[in-house]
Design a protein around this motif. Structure first.
Motif: not given
Length: 165
Positions: A136-149
């Protein structure tokens, strides 16, 4: 060739270089800022338990991707402008288009990296108390990655479209 014609010929590549510089500069600065934020949290938990370095390292790396995206867009922009690979130099309007194509990853990369760093810092603090929640700890910041992509994709699509005129 008069001065105005010479400036018009050289302005296109200059605008492309400006866009490439903005892509690398802003996306890279955001990544450095985000990683710095996450580093502060990681250093804090490792003073208590150095064995959590492995968990923290994954979360520290996440805000760094925006800098890589900015670098990729900059290389594509310079190549499209004819500044890499020995192609013909671009004109004024193509150079303007190339420069503007770099803005999505420059702006989105900058802000998403900072917010991803803040999210990574919070996730690092979460795994300090509950290491079993690393997924869960990795998924939370990965959500911000979506917008960078999204920013990366729009920049690449714009650069690809510019090559057609």
């Amino acid at each position: 060739m008069d001065v105005l014609s010479a400036m018009t010929q050289q302005l296109g590549p200059v605008l492309a270089v400006l866009g490439a510089a903005l892509a690398v500069g802003f996306a890279g600065s955001g990544s450095a800022w985000g990683i710095g934020l996450a580093n502060e949290a990681a250093a804090g938990i490792m003073t208590e338990d150095p064995k959590k370095f492995g968990y923290a390292l994954v979360l520290l790396a996440l805000p760094g991707t925006q800098g890589i995206y900015g670098l990729l867009v900059a290389v594509l922009a310079l190549q499209n402008a004819g500044l890499l690979g020995g192609g013909e130099l671009c004109g004024l309007w193509k150079g303007l288009g190339i420069g503007l194509s770099c803005l999505p990853i420059a702006i989105v990369g900058f802000y998403s990296a900072i917010w991803q760093g803040k999210s990574s810092a919070a996730s690092i603090l979460m795994i300090s108390k509950r290491p079993e929640e690393i997924g869960k700890a990795v998924i939370l910041p990965a959500m911000c990655e979506t917008y960078a992509v999204f920013g990366l994709l729009v920049s690449i699509l714009m650069l690809t479209g510019i090559g057609k005129f």
